[in-house]
Design a protein around this motif. Sequence first.
Motif, PDB file in Angstrom:
ATOM      1  N   SER A   1      -2.455   1.779  -4.256  1.00 45.96           N
ATOM      2  CA  SER A   1      -3.603   1.771  -3.349  1.00 45.96           C
ATOM      3  C   SER A   1      -4.665   0.771  -3.824  1.00 45.96           C
ATOM      4  O   SER A   1      -4.677   0.343  -4.985  1.00 45.96           O
ATOM      5  N   PHE A   2      -5.551   0.428  -2.919  1.00 48.63           N
ATOM      6  CA  PHE A   2      -6.709  -0.403  -3.262  1.00 48.63           C
ATOM      7  C   PHE A   2      -7.507   0.266  -4.368  1.00 48.63           C
ATOM      8  O   PHE A   2      -7.952  -0.378  -5.318  1.00 48.63           O
ATOM      9  N   GLU A   3      -7.658   1.573  -4.277  1.00 52.91           N
ATOM     10  CA  GLU A   3      -8.392   2.316  -5.308  1.00 52.91           C
ATOM     11  C   GLU A   3      -7.707   2.197  -6.669  1.00 52.91           C
ATOM     12  O   GLU A   3      -8.366   1.996  -7.690  1.00 52.91           O
TER      13      GLU A   3
ATOM     14  N   ASP B   1     -12.354  -4.285   4.940  1.00 55.41           N
ATOM     15  CA  ASP B   1     -12.753  -3.340   5.988  1.00 55.41           C
ATOM     16  C   ASP B   1     -13.683  -2.275   5.407  1.00 55.41           C
ATOM     17  O   ASP B   1     -13.952  -2.247   4.201  1.00 55.41           O
TER      18      ASP B   1
ATOM     19  N   ILE C   1     -14.553   2.473  -0.883  1.00 58.12           N
ATOM     20  CA  ILE C   1     -13.839   2.655  -2.151  1.00 58.12           C
ATOM     21  C   ILE C   1     -14.481   1.810  -3.238  1.00 58.12           C
ATOM     22  O   ILE C   1     -14.658   2.267  -4.377  1.00 58.12           O
ATOM     23  N   ALA C   2     -14.871   0.580  -2.916  1.00 57.71           N
ATOM     24  CA  ALA C   2     -15.534  -0.286  -3.890  1.00 57.71           C
ATOM     25  C   ALA C   2     -16.858   0.315  -4.342  1.00 57.71           C
ATOM     26  O   ALA C   2     -17.172   0.340  -5.544  1.00 57.71           O
TER      27      ALA C   2
ATOM     28  N   TYR D   1     -14.047  -7.007  -0.020  1.00 54.33           N
ATOM     29  CA  TYR D   1     -13.318  -6.024   0.785  1.00 54.33           C
ATOM     30  C   TYR D   1     -12.992  -6.590   2.167  1.00 54.33           C
ATOM     31  O   TYR D   1     -13.641  -7.523   2.633  1.00 54.33           O
TER      32      TYR D   1
ATOM     33  N   PRO E   1       0.801  -1.227   0.000  1.00 53.63           N
ATOM     34  CA  PRO E   1       0.000   0.000   0.000  1.00 53.63           C
ATOM     35  C   PRO E   1       0.835   1.279   0.000  1.00 53.63           C
ATOM     36  O   PRO E   1       0.294   2.364  -0.222  1.00 53.63           O
TER      37      PRO E   1
ATOM     38  N   LEU F   1      -8.558  -1.096  -8.131  1.00 50.18           N
ATOM     39  CA  LEU F   1      -9.929  -1.150  -8.634  1.00 50.18           C
ATOM     40  C   LEU F   1     -10.104  -0.356  -9.919  1.00 50.18           C
ATOM     41  O   LEU F   1     -10.884  -0.750 -10.788  1.00 50.18           O
TER      42      LEU F   1
ATOM     43  N   GLU G   1     -13.259   0.886   4.957  1.00 47.45           N
ATOM     44  CA  GLU G   1     -12.633   1.801   3.990  1.00 47.45           C
ATOM     45  C   GLU G   1     -12.629   1.189   2.594  1.00 47.45           C
ATOM     46  O   GLU G   1     -12.965   1.855   1.612  1.00 47.45           O
ATOM     47  N   GLN G   2     -12.259  -0.085   2.495  1.00 52.23           N
ATOM     48  CA  GLN G   2     -12.274  -0.751   1.188  1.00 52.23           C
ATOM     49  C   GLN G   2     -13.696  -0.859   0.644  1.00 52.23           C
ATOM     50  O   GLN G   2     -13.906  -0.712  -0.558  1.00 52.23           O
ATOM     51  N   LYS G   3     -14.655  -1.110   1.510  1.00 52.44           N
ATOM     52  CA  LYS G   3     -16.052  -1.185   1.062  1.00 52.44           C
ATOM     53  C   LYS G   3     -16.469   0.147   0.440  1.00 52.44           C
ATOM     54  O   LYS G   3     -17.083   0.181  -0.631  1.00 52.44           O
TER      55      LYS G   3
END
Length: 118
Positions: free
Chosen positions: A41-43, A73, A79-80, A71, A37, A46, A75-77
């Motif tokens: 980033s996760f974003e 957590d 962002i998704a 996801y 990270p 995606l 935060e990831q939810k």
Amino acid sequence: MDGVIRTVVGYTGGKKKDPTYRQIKDATESILIEYNPDIISFEDILVEWSRQVGFSPIRETSKQYRSAIFYVDGEQKKIAEETVKAMKSALGVSKVFTGIEPVSAFYRAEEYHQNYFN
């Protein structure tokens, strides 16, 4: 992608244990992405996912090949959800069939599924 450490093809999203390609049970084919990270980033992941695979324009009848984001957590939810919302806006559609769910047990797929594009 810079920052991606490794990917593992497998199955998740179901309640039944030990799915395989021949006995998928209630799971979804998926990819576990391990990443740094500090680099990506996760974003970012995606965004690339939405370019390459993205949403399903039709409702799937099988969990095996459905479009989903898992996801770990809140935060990831978030962002998704924002990614799917942006996809709908960019495509000018009101609905995309991409599940957004908490990650469940992940089962590594058979070796012939690993590194498919190599």
